[in-house]
Motif scaffolding. Sequence first.
Motif, PDB file in Angstrom:
ATOM      1  N   THR A 258      70.235  19.470 130.862  1.00  0.00           N
ATOM      2  CA  THR A 258      71.549  19.450 130.226  1.00  0.00           C
ATOM      3  C   THR A 258      72.052  18.042 129.919  1.00  0.00           C
ATOM      4  OG1 THR A 258      72.601  19.603 132.393  1.00  0.00           O
ATOM      5  CG2 THR A 258      72.268  21.665 131.200  1.00  0.00           C
ATOM      6  N   THR A 259      71.797  17.093 130.785  1.00  0.00           N
ATOM      7  CA  THR A 259      72.229  15.722 130.524  1.00  0.00           C
ATOM      8  C   THR A 259      71.481  15.157 129.324  1.00  0.00           C
ATOM      9  OG1 THR A 259      72.655  15.449 132.881  1.00  0.00           O
ATOM     10  CG2 THR A 259      72.568  13.457 131.566  1.00  0.00           C
ATOM     11  N   LEU A 260      70.205  15.459 129.229  1.00  0.00           N
ATOM     12  CA  LEU A 260      69.415  15.012 128.084  1.00  0.00           C
ATOM     13  C   LEU A 260      69.918  15.670 126.800  1.00  0.00           C
ATOM     14  CD1 LEU A 260      67.117  13.363 126.910  1.00  0.00           C
ATOM     15  CD2 LEU A 260      65.563  15.235 127.533  1.00  0.00           C
ATOM     16  N   LEU A 261      70.310  16.933 126.873  1.00  0.00           N
ATOM     17  CA  LEU A 261      70.883  17.593 125.694  1.00  0.00           C
ATOM     18  C   LEU A 261      72.115  16.851 125.193  1.00  0.00           C
ATOM     19  CD1 LEU A 261      70.569  21.385 126.538  1.00  0.00           C
ATOM     20  CD2 LEU A 261      69.627  20.231 124.535  1.00  0.00           C
ATOM     21  N   GLU A 262      72.940  16.392 126.113  1.00  0.00           N
ATOM     22  CA  GLU A 262      74.119  15.602 125.727  1.00  0.00           C
ATOM     23  C   GLU A 262      73.700  14.318 125.024  1.00  0.00           C
ATOM     24  OE1 GLU A 262      76.505  14.924 129.212  1.00  0.00           O
ATOM     25  OE2 GLU A 262      76.595  17.074 129.668  1.00  0.00           O
ATOM     26  N   ASP A 263      72.679  13.654 125.553  1.00  0.00           N
ATOM     27  CA  ASP A 263      72.175  12.422 124.939  1.00  0.00           C
ATOM     28  C   ASP A 263      71.648  12.683 123.533  1.00  0.00           C
ATOM     29  OD1 ASP A 263      72.740  11.101 127.294  1.00  0.00           O
ATOM     30  OD2 ASP A 263      70.646  10.959 127.941  1.00  0.00           O
TER      31      ASP A 263
ATOM     32  N   GLU B 211      63.187  16.366 112.653  1.00  0.00           N
ATOM     33  CA  GLU B 211      62.234  17.234 113.346  1.00  0.00           C
ATOM     34  C   GLU B 211      62.050  16.805 114.800  1.00  0.00           C
ATOM     35  OE1 GLU B 211      61.489  17.416 108.990  1.00  0.00           O
ATOM     36  OE2 GLU B 211      61.823  15.794 110.401  1.00  0.00           O
ATOM     37  N   ALA B 212      62.022  15.499 115.039  1.00  0.00           N
ATOM     38  CA  ALA B 212      61.880  15.005 116.413  1.00  0.00           C
ATOM     39  C   ALA B 212      63.123  15.352 117.239  1.00  0.00           C
ATOM     40  CB  ALA B 212      61.631  13.499 116.411  1.00  0.00           C
ATOM     41  N   PHE B 213      64.315  15.217 116.638  1.00  0.00           N
ATOM     42  CA  PHE B 213      65.543  15.617 117.336  1.00  0.00           C
ATOM     43  C   PHE B 213      65.495  17.108 117.679  1.00  0.00           C
ATOM     44  CE2 PHE B 213      68.029  11.937 115.463  1.00  0.00           C
ATOM     45  CZ  PHE B 213      68.386  11.388 116.683  1.00  0.00           C
ATOM     46  N   GLU B 214      65.077  17.915 116.722  1.00  0.00           N
ATOM     47  CA  GLU B 214      65.032  19.365 116.953  1.00  0.00           C
ATOM     48  C   GLU B 214      64.075  19.729 118.072  1.00  0.00           C
ATOM     49  OE1 GLU B 214      64.185  20.979 113.074  1.00  0.00           O
ATOM     50  OE2 GLU B 214      66.176  20.410 112.318  1.00  0.00           O
ATOM     51  N   GLU B 215      62.911  19.092 118.088  1.00  0.00           N
ATOM     52  CA  GLU B 215      61.937  19.377 119.142  1.00  0.00           C
ATOM     53  C   GLU B 215      62.454  18.900 120.502  1.00  0.00           C
ATOM     54  OE1 GLU B 215      58.080  20.567 120.779  1.00  0.00           O
ATOM     55  OE2 GLU B 215      59.545  21.291 119.329  1.00  0.00           O
ATOM     56  N   ALA B 216      63.052  17.726 120.542  1.00  0.00           N
ATOM     57  CA  ALA B 216      63.625  17.218 121.798  1.00  0.00           C
ATOM     58  C   ALA B 216      64.681  18.185 122.316  1.00  0.00           C
ATOM     59  CB  ALA B 216      64.228  15.833 121.574  1.00  0.00           C
ATOM     60  N   GLU B 217      65.542  18.648 121.415  1.00  0.00           N
ATOM     61  CA  GLU B 217      66.608  19.566 121.807  1.00  0.00           C
ATOM     62  C   GLU B 217      66.050  20.910 122.275  1.00  0.00           C
ATOM     63  OE1 GLU B 217      70.882  21.111 120.047  1.00  0.00           O
ATOM     64  OE2 GLU B 217      69.679  19.698 118.889  1.00  0.00           O
ATOM     65  N   ARG B 218      65.046  21.413 121.568  1.00  0.00           N
ATOM     66  CA  ARG B 218      64.449  22.701 121.936  1.00  0.00           C
ATOM     67  C   ARG B 218      63.876  22.649 123.353  1.00  0.00           C
ATOM     68  NH1 ARG B 218      59.674  24.868 122.603  1.00  0.00           N
ATOM     69  NH2 ARG B 218      58.507  23.044 121.909  1.00  0.00           N
ATOM     70  N   VAL B 219      63.090  21.619 123.642  1.00  0.00           N
ATOM     71  CA  VAL B 219      62.443  21.534 124.952  1.00  0.00           C
ATOM     72  C   VAL B 219      63.470  21.220 126.042  1.00  0.00           C
ATOM     73  CG1 VAL B 219      60.659  20.369 126.317  1.00  0.00           C
ATOM     74  CG2 VAL B 219      60.241  20.916 123.909  1.00  0.00           C
ATOM     75  N   ALA B 220      64.432  20.374 125.747  1.00  0.00           N
ATOM     76  CA  ALA B 220      65.475  20.084 126.736  1.00  0.00           C
ATOM     77  C   ALA B 220      66.244  21.353 127.079  1.00  0.00           C
ATOM     78  CB  ALA B 220      66.408  19.000 126.213  1.00  0.00           C
ATOM     79  N   ARG B 221      66.535  22.167 126.072  1.00  0.00           N
ATOM     80  CA  ARG B 221      67.240  23.427 126.316  1.00  0.00           C
ATOM     81  C   ARG B 221      66.371  24.365 127.154  1.00  0.00           C
ATOM     82  NH1 ARG B 221      67.454  25.063 121.550  1.00  0.00           N
ATOM     83  NH2 ARG B 221      69.082  23.671 120.832  1.00  0.00           N
TER      84      ARG B 221
ATOM     85  N   LEU C 290      56.659  18.296 130.742  1.00  0.00           N
ATOM     86  CA  LEU C 290      57.909  18.680 130.094  1.00  0.00           C
ATOM     87  C   LEU C 290      59.115  17.895 130.595  1.00  0.00           C
ATOM     88  CD1 LEU C 290      57.451  22.536 129.750  1.00  0.00           C
ATOM     89  CD2 LEU C 290      57.002  20.729 128.076  1.00  0.00           C
ATOM     90  N   TRP C 291      58.964  17.148 131.660  1.00  0.00           N
ATOM     91  CA  TRP C 291      60.053  16.286 132.115  1.00  0.00           C
ATOM     92  C   TRP C 291      60.154  15.029 131.251  1.00  0.00           C
ATOM     93  CZ3 TRP C 291      58.788  11.407 133.882  1.00  0.00           C
ATOM     94  CH2 TRP C 291      57.442  11.200 134.197  1.00  0.00           C
ATOM     95  N   SER C 292      59.043  14.578 130.677  1.00  0.00           N
ATOM     96  CA  SER C 292      59.093  13.366 129.851  1.00  0.00           C
ATOM     97  C   SER C 292      58.953  13.647 128.359  1.00  0.00           C
ATOM     98  CB  SER C 292      58.018  12.367 130.293  1.00  0.00           C
ATOM     99  OG  SER C 292      56.721  12.909 130.141  1.00  0.00           O
ATOM    100  N   TYR C 293      58.444  14.810 128.005  1.00  0.00           N
ATOM    101  CA  TYR C 293      58.222  15.112 126.587  1.00  0.00           C
ATOM    102  C   TYR C 293      59.507  15.097 125.757  1.00  0.00           C
ATOM    103  CZ  TYR C 293      56.922  17.680 122.378  1.00  0.00           C
ATOM    104  OH  TYR C 293      56.747  18.061 121.073  1.00  0.00           O
ATOM    105  N   PRO C 294      60.589  15.762 126.157  1.00  0.00           N
ATOM    106  CA  PRO C 294      61.780  15.726 125.312  1.00  0.00           C
ATOM    107  C   PRO C 294      62.401  14.334 125.210  1.00  0.00           C
ATOM    108  CG  PRO C 294      62.251  16.916 127.338  1.00  0.00           C
ATOM    109  CD  PRO C 294      60.775  16.640 127.319  1.00  0.00           C
ATOM    110  N   VAL C 295      62.279  13.536 126.257  1.00  0.00           N
ATOM    111  CA  VAL C 295      62.785  12.160 126.204  1.00  0.00           C
ATOM    112  C   VAL C 295      61.951  11.354 125.209  1.00  0.00           C
ATOM    113  CG1 VAL C 295      63.257  10.069 127.542  1.00  0.00           C
ATOM    114  CG2 VAL C 295      63.566  12.305 128.592  1.00  0.00           C
ATOM    115  N   ALA C 296      60.642  11.567 125.234  1.00  0.00           N
ATOM    116  CA  ALA C 296      59.767  10.876 124.285  1.00  0.00           C
ATOM    117  C   ALA C 296      60.081  11.306 122.852  1.00  0.00           C
ATOM    118  CB  ALA C 296      58.300  11.143 124.624  1.00  0.00           C
TER     119      ALA C 296
END
Length: 186
Positions: free
Chosen positions: A162-167, A147-157, A123-129
């Motif tokens: 938080t920094t990844l959420l900003e990205d 859909e990829a943005f939504e999944e990235a945001e969901r897992v980052a949240r 889960l540390w690399s999945y939202p970045v991927a």
Amino acid sequence: DPETASWVRSNQASLIIRRDPEAALAIARRNVELTDRLGDVFSRSLSLSNLAWAQLLVEENEAALESIEESERLYREAMGNGGEMEGWRGQLRARALNQVGRAEEAVEVAERAARVARERGMLWSYPVAMLTLARARAAAGVEGANEAFEEAERVARETGATTLLEDIRAEREQIESRPALPTRRD
């Protein structure tokens, strides 16, 4: 201990990469030089991955692609598999491919990186991927970027990244502000 020192330098570069990408690049380059002398494949692979990350941030995209491909090659030759950082290296390679104009290939590599990270519970690399996959799909004009943005945001949240959420939010806004590209259904 030189091996521990190389890991510390990798972490130092990671810590300042957002604030001062040029300084991070200098640290990453120095670390690659030092890990060359160590002869430890894991330290060398990690240092090359961090170098690629810094190179991407300063838009040395061709060099980043070379660095991440060398990192992956070294690791696979030593271990016969991609290891726990396969998803991370994969998303870096996809980012580099995207930046050098190879968007369709970037989509394939990003899909694999996301799948590997998800299947292994990384889960540390999945939202970045997933963020990288969203970027690649948008650049290639294929469906599924939202859909990829939504999944990235969901897992980052969920993981408190938080920094990844900003990205993710910034990237999404940037892509959504561009004129719509025709999308292909693949």
